[in-house]
Design a protein around this motif. Structure first.
Motif, PDB file in Angstrom:
ATOM      1  N   ASP A  82      -5.471   1.673  -8.600  1.00 55.14           N
ATOM      2  CA  ASP A  82      -4.236   2.129  -8.401  1.00 55.14           C
ATOM      3  C   ASP A  82      -3.981   1.789  -7.032  1.00 55.14           C
ATOM      4  OD1 ASP A  82      -5.384   4.017  -6.517  1.00 55.14           O
ATOM      5  OD2 ASP A  82      -5.489   5.695  -7.875  1.00 55.14           O
ATOM      6  N   GLY A  83      -2.600   2.420  -6.694  1.00 59.69           N
ATOM      7  CA  GLY A  83      -2.157   1.929  -5.475  1.00 59.69           C
ATOM      8  C   GLY A  83      -2.998   2.300  -4.107  1.00 59.69           C
ATOM      9  N   TRP A  84      -3.873   3.293  -4.321  1.00 60.24           N
ATOM     10  CA  TRP A  84      -4.947   3.901  -3.191  1.00 60.24           C
ATOM     11  C   TRP A  84      -6.007   3.049  -3.296  1.00 60.24           C
ATOM     12  CZ3 TRP A  84      -2.144   6.584   0.077  1.00 60.24           C
ATOM     13  CH2 TRP A  84      -1.079   7.324  -0.249  1.00 60.24           C
ATOM     14  N   ARG A  85      -6.257   2.304  -4.372  1.00 59.23           N
ATOM     15  CA  ARG A  85      -7.289   1.363  -4.332  1.00 59.23           C
ATOM     16  C   ARG A  85      -8.736   2.031  -5.245  1.00 59.23           C
ATOM     17  NH1 ARG A  85      -2.911  -0.849  -2.514  1.00 59.23           N
ATOM     18  NH2 ARG A  85      -3.376  -3.167  -1.509  1.00 59.23           N
ATOM     19  N   ASN A  86      -8.296   3.049  -5.936  1.00 59.50           N
ATOM     20  CA  ASN A  86      -9.086   3.903  -6.847  1.00 59.50           C
ATOM     21  C   ASN A  86      -9.266   3.024  -8.299  1.00 59.50           C
ATOM     22  OD1 ASN A  86      -9.781   6.210  -5.263  1.00 59.50           O
ATOM     23  ND2 ASN A  86      -7.408   6.725  -5.894  1.00 59.50           N
ATOM     24  N   PRO A  87     -10.698   2.705  -8.415  1.00 60.73           N
ATOM     25  CA  PRO A  87     -10.520   1.620  -9.576  1.00 60.73           C
ATOM     26  C   PRO A  87     -10.445   2.275 -11.161  1.00 60.73           C
ATOM     27  CG  PRO A  87     -12.937   2.444  -8.830  1.00 60.73           C
ATOM     28  CD  PRO A  87     -11.765   2.901  -7.984  1.00 60.73           C
ATOM     29  N   ARG A  88      -9.793   1.474 -11.696  1.00 68.50           N
ATOM     30  CA  ARG A  88      -9.579   1.957 -13.324  1.00 68.50           C
ATOM     31  C   ARG A  88     -10.713   1.313 -14.095  1.00 68.50           C
ATOM     32  NH1 ARG A  88      -3.847   1.474 -12.119  1.00 68.50           N
ATOM     33  NH2 ARG A  88      -2.874   3.424 -11.942  1.00 68.50           N
ATOM     34  N   LEU A 109      -5.867 -13.133 -12.759  1.00 68.29           N
ATOM     35  CA  LEU A 109      -5.256 -11.957 -13.579  1.00 68.29           C
ATOM     36  C   LEU A 109      -4.093 -11.498 -12.821  1.00 68.29           C
ATOM     37  CD1 LEU A 109      -8.526 -10.403 -14.191  1.00 68.29           C
ATOM     38  CD2 LEU A 109      -7.067 -10.598 -15.901  1.00 68.29           C
ATOM     39  N   TRP A 110      -3.346 -10.912 -13.625  1.00 64.46           N
ATOM     40  CA  TRP A 110      -2.018 -10.255 -13.117  1.00 64.46           C
ATOM     41  C   TRP A 110      -2.074  -8.796 -13.566  1.00 64.46           C
ATOM     42  CZ3 TRP A 110       1.744 -11.613  -9.865  1.00 64.46           C
ATOM     43  CH2 TRP A 110       2.729 -10.728  -9.726  1.00 64.46           C
ATOM     44  N   GLU A 111      -2.621  -7.844 -12.725  1.00 68.65           N
ATOM     45  CA  GLU A 111      -2.451  -7.899 -11.010  1.00 68.65           C
ATOM     46  C   GLU A 111      -3.626  -7.071 -10.540  1.00 68.65           C
ATOM     47  OE1 GLU A 111       1.261  -6.411  -9.413  1.00 68.65           O
ATOM     48  OE2 GLU A 111       1.756  -5.987 -11.686  1.00 68.65           O
ATOM     49  N   TRP A 112      -3.773  -6.998  -9.195  1.00 71.87           N
ATOM     50  CA  TRP A 112      -4.726  -6.250  -8.637  1.00 71.87           C
ATOM     51  C   TRP A 112      -4.364  -4.693  -8.463  1.00 71.87           C
ATOM     52  CZ3 TRP A 112      -9.662  -5.886  -7.570  1.00 71.87           C
ATOM     53  CH2 TRP A 112     -10.186  -5.065  -6.494  1.00 71.87           C
ATOM     54  N   GLN A 113      -3.180  -4.310  -8.007  1.00 67.71           N
ATOM     55  CA  GLN A 113      -3.075  -3.112  -7.761  1.00 67.71           C
ATOM     56  C   GLN A 113      -1.914  -2.498  -8.297  1.00 67.71           C
ATOM     57  OE1 GLN A 113      -2.880  -5.061  -4.992  1.00 67.71           O
ATOM     58  NE2 GLN A 113      -0.519  -4.251  -5.073  1.00 67.71           N
ATOM     59  N   ASP A 114      -1.505  -1.573  -8.602  1.00 66.18           N
ATOM     60  CA  ASP A 114      -0.120  -0.877  -8.963  1.00 66.18           C
ATOM     61  C   ASP A 114       0.847  -1.144  -7.658  1.00 66.18           C
ATOM     62  OD1 ASP A 114      -1.430   0.439 -10.970  1.00 66.18           O
ATOM     63  OD2 ASP A 114      -1.206   2.508 -10.059  1.00 66.18           O
ATOM     64  N   ARG A 115       2.009  -1.582  -7.884  1.00 64.14           N
ATOM     65  CA  ARG A 115       2.804  -1.863  -6.784  1.00 64.14           C
ATOM     66  C   ARG A 115       3.556  -0.597  -6.468  1.00 64.14           C
ATOM     67  NH1 ARG A 115       5.893  -6.490  -9.505  1.00 64.14           N
ATOM     68  NH2 ARG A 115       4.572  -6.561 -11.108  1.00 64.14           N
ATOM     69  N   ALA A 116       2.733   0.151  -5.650  1.00 66.24           N
ATOM     70  CA  ALA A 116       3.066   1.785  -5.513  1.00 66.24           C
ATOM     71  C   ALA A 116       3.525   1.993  -4.054  1.00 66.24           C
ATOM     72  CB  ALA A 116       1.784   2.543  -5.797  1.00 66.24           C
ATOM     73  N   TYR A 139       0.873  -1.181  -0.169  1.00 70.97           N
ATOM     74  CA  TYR A 139      -0.235   0.110   0.067  1.00 70.97           C
ATOM     75  C   TYR A 139       0.892   1.148   0.137  1.00 70.97           C
ATOM     76  CZ  TYR A 139      -4.273   2.753   0.859  1.00 70.97           C
ATOM     77  OH  TYR A 139      -5.257   3.601   0.859  1.00 70.97           O
ATOM     78  N   PRO A 140       0.571   2.253  -0.611  1.00 75.26           N
ATOM     79  CA  PRO A 140       1.494   3.359  -0.872  1.00 75.26           C
ATOM     80  C   PRO A 140       1.881   4.244   0.541  1.00 75.26           C
ATOM     81  CG  PRO A 140      -0.247   3.644  -2.512  1.00 75.26           C
ATOM     82  CD  PRO A 140      -0.722   2.337  -1.571  1.00 75.26           C
ATOM     83  N   SER A 141       1.308   4.104   1.311  1.00 76.44           N
ATOM     84  CA  SER A 141       1.661   4.820   2.715  1.00 76.44           C
ATOM     85  C   SER A 141       1.866   3.901   3.664  1.00 76.44           C
ATOM     86  CB  SER A 141       0.447   5.933   3.051  1.00 76.44           C
ATOM     87  OG  SER A 141      -0.605   4.913   3.418  1.00 76.44           O
ATOM     88  N   LYS A 142       1.734   2.618   3.508  1.00 73.21           N
ATOM     89  CA  LYS A 142       2.241   1.615   4.449  1.00 73.21           C
ATOM     90  C   LYS A 142       3.118   0.682   4.092  1.00 73.21           C
ATOM     91  CE  LYS A 142      -2.651   1.981   6.155  1.00 73.21           C
ATOM     92  NZ  LYS A 142      -3.619   1.586   6.613  1.00 73.21           N
TER      93      LYS A 142
END
Length: 695
Positions: free
Chosen positions: A325-331, A290-297, A89-92
């Motif tokens: 995205d890394g903050w879990r906002n959907p694309r 699927l590869w992958e769920w979220q950005d590796r941010a 997670y971006p901040s963690k």
């Protein structure tokens, strides 16, 4: 003590072990669809009867088997509609907690994802507790990635990791597969670990990542990044071995920066659709991840960054390719996953003649343990897009069956469209606020053949002073850079040796023909194509004759520039699904403003992010107007649909981009849908036409 059963006690044997057995009649079985759990309390007392330790767990009763190459849960073949996920997670960073886990799993459930691969390591134990409770199948991955599998000195470390992972996670019903590492080559440690896992836990099947089952005597053949045509061949070959053919990493989600614009993500659907058409077809394909769920941010605050990063958010551009995205906002591609993974499939055409007073729908229930009667079907009757009557119904269709769903039309209601939202009531057997349900899928059905909506009048008279459009040609090469990672390098074409008729024409209205040679901006002396265009009677015809080397084209079309007051980009297009969320960039019709582009791709705070400058594919028409609806309009014949978007010009002007072709990102999964790409070679010609005028 198990559930409401009477406590069972026992004494230790000579080895210091205590074996307790509880027989459960007619148990409520655990599955991802019905995650039934029993509370279990184990109490240890010393010789004086004093409690020295108490352990509480929730356990599920379920059975995993493979029969004739078919993977089954509780005797039923299941499909693992999976996703690969990194615990970050971006901040963690990697110190991920229950808040993040629950956010991820809640979003996955709403997207009809029912399985998670813990790539490439076990997660914190709380993650598995949530998967038990919320209902997810888990491929629990032992932590070996790109390891030296032939190094015998490493064998003790391999075995220790296997023992610790299995000892901790073996009592979770969600864990249905032991995945031995990720993409390691052959070697003695593959076999040693596989044998150890079988001895430690004979109740679950095993796989060696990206390896054949026969190599190490495991239960799955596994492949990554496989074309749908090869998937079919592999399924047939695997069935002859009585083995399941699983895809623990396939297909690949597109890297955002490898496309022409953000709208390219909307064209991802056919990639997943083709893979899953094969997956649904063959019983011995238990699913794919699927590869992958979220950005590796990671938004670390260390001043030196090893990769390119977004200064506004602090996010590094490493694998900017998640469904969120890394903050879990959907694309945008997340919605396509939801639709293709949907356990409820209904054919688009509604039958209104077979049974008077009823609408008959042809449906497939792809649930394994759920009758459609358990799902709330909330319906709306619409007229001209407005709801005129609402209600709820429960259809009866058993699991894994196809059949007809009957909807009785209310008397005296005039409607042109039926919309049905299939909503799951809850995650667990006792719904509560935290277990609130989710939308499984939404469909709309045309009840009355509707006339084409009345459009603003299009005049062949062009907006005053409209210049002849800029020819838009962009080639794209995806490269790997140790700092920038995999991104697209773009080069634009430019016109040289332009000849027009009339000779001094500047505006489109004055232009009759144009002939020009085209060169790349970085090779201005080398002609790569000849361009011919004609404008007459409101129609622009054009032809591109390719003279250059073979090249991948990202965009080919035209760009019209308008003053800054013309900032409303509108369109109507041929869309894939009958229903889209109102803010989805792929919706069939809409209007977007330039402010929607003021978003960072690393933190998508707006659900309509990049709506204005996102390509809308297969447009019937597109326009760029002022707030009153006056401006520029392009219309396309059914065999000449173009791809359109808004854009930003110099001096605060806005643009209407009308492309014959726009290529999506090209990477591991590009071969799934080759017709989405344009590769031009010497001698090829591209032709197109469309009407242009005033709205």
């Amino acid at each position: 003590k198990l559930g409401d059963f009477a406590p069972i006690t026992g004494e230790e044997d000579a080895k210091g072990s205590v074996v307790l057995t509880q027989v459960v009649d007619n148990p409520k079985l655990w599955s991802a669809e019905h995650p039934n759990l029993y509370p279990l309390t184990v109490t240890l007392k010393d010789a004086q009867g004093k409690v020295s330790e108490t352990v509480f767990r929730k356990i599920g009763i379920r059975e995993i088997t493979i029969e004739n190459g078919v993977f089954k849960v509780n005797g039923m073949p299941v499909k693992l509609q999976g996703i690969c996920r990194h615990d970050i997670y971006p901040s963690k960073g990697s110190a991920v907690d229950e808040e993040v886990w629950k956010k991820d799993l809640t979003m996955m459930k709403a997207a009809n994802i029912n399985a998670v691969r813990t790539s490439h390591y076990p997660y914190g134990s709380g993650f598995y507790d949530l998967c038990d409770e919320m209902g997810f199948y888990v491929a629990d991955e032992l932590p070996y990635c790109a390891c030296p599998m032939d190094d015998k000195e490493m064998t003790p470390a391999f075995l220790q990791r296997a023992r610790e992972t299995i000892a901790r996670d073996k009592n979770h019903p969600c864990v249905v597969i032991w995945a031995i590492g990720n993409e390691n080559g052959p070697g003695i440690n593959q076999k040693i670990v596989a044998d150890a896992v079988r001895e430690l836990d004979p109740t679950r099947p095993r796989l060696n990542s990206w390896r054949d089952a026969a190599e190490n005597g495991v239960e799955f053949n596994d492949r990554h990044y496989t074309n749908y045509k090869d998937m079919e061949k592999q399924a047939i070959a695997s069935a002859k071995q009585n083995l399941p053919m699983i895809y623990l990493e396939n297909p690949n989600i597109w890297e955002v920066r490898n496309g022409a614009d953000y709208g390219c993500l909307d064209s991802y659907a056919p990639v997943l659709q083709r893979c899953w058409d094969v997956t649904w077809k063959y019983d011995n394909i238990p699913g794919g991840f699927l590869w992958e769920w979220q950005d590796r941010a990671v938004a670390d605050k260390f001043p030196k960054k090893p990769y390119e990063y977004d200064p506004a958010t602090g996010i590094q551009y490493v694998k900017t390719k998640g469904l969120v995205d890394g903050w879990r906002n959907p694309r945008p591609d997340l919605y396509h996953v939801k639709m293709i993974y949907s356990p409820i499939v209904i054919e688009p055409k509604a039958d209104r003649t077979s049974k008077p007073g009823y609408v008959i729908l042809s449906a497939r229930n792809r649930y394994r343990f759920t009758n459609l009667s358990e799902i709330n079907a909330n319906w709306q009757l619409l007229r001209n897009g407005k709801a005129v009557r609402k209600g709820a119904i429960h259809f009866n269709l058993p699991p894994m069956k196809s059949g007809k769903l009957e909807f009785e039309m209310p008397k005296g209601v005039s409607a042109d469209t039926l919309r049905i939202d299939f909503n799951h009531p809850a995650c667990g057997p006792k719904p509560s606020a935290k277990d609130r349900g989710w939308n499984v899928v939404t469909y709309q059905f045309e009840l009355v053949k509707q006339d084409a909506p009345k459009l603003p009048t299009m005049s062949a008279d062009l907006p005053y002073g409209l210049k002849f459009p800029e020819f838009n040609l962009v080639k794209c090469v995806a490269v790997r850079d140790p700092v920038k990672w995999q991104i697209a390098v773009r080069t634009r074409g430019r016109l040289v040796n332009v000849k027009t008729e009339p000779a001094m024409a500047v505006t489109l209205a004055d232009m009759r023909t144009m002939d020009a040679e085209v060169a790349w901006e970085d090779e201005p002396g080398k002609v790569i194509a000849k361009l011919h265009a004609e404008y007459s009677g409101g129609k622009l015809n054009y032809r591109v004759d390719w003279l250059g080397d073979e090249v991948d084209i990202q965009e080919l079309g035209w760009v019209f520039e308008m003053p800054h007051t013309f900032d409303h980009f509108s369109w109507k297009r041929e869309a894939l699904w009958s229903y889209y969320p109102e803010t989805h960039i792929g919706r069939p019709q809409g209007t977007a403003l330039p402010d929607s582009a003021n978003v960072h791709n690393t933190n998508l705070t707006r659900p309509d992010a990049f709506d204005f400058n996102s390509t809308k594919y297969n447009c019937d028409w597109a326009s760029l107007t002022d707030a009153e609806g006056h401006g520029l309009r392009a219309e396309f014949a059914s065999d000449q649909l173009h791809q359109c978007k808004g854009g930003f010009g110099a001096d605060s002007t806005y643009r209407l981009v009308v492309n014959k072709h726009v290529s999506p990102p090209k990477d591991y999964s590009g071969g799934q849908v080759p017709e989405q790409y344009m590769r031009l070679k010497h001698g090829d010609s591209v032709r197109g036409e469309f009407y242009i005028g005033s709205e």
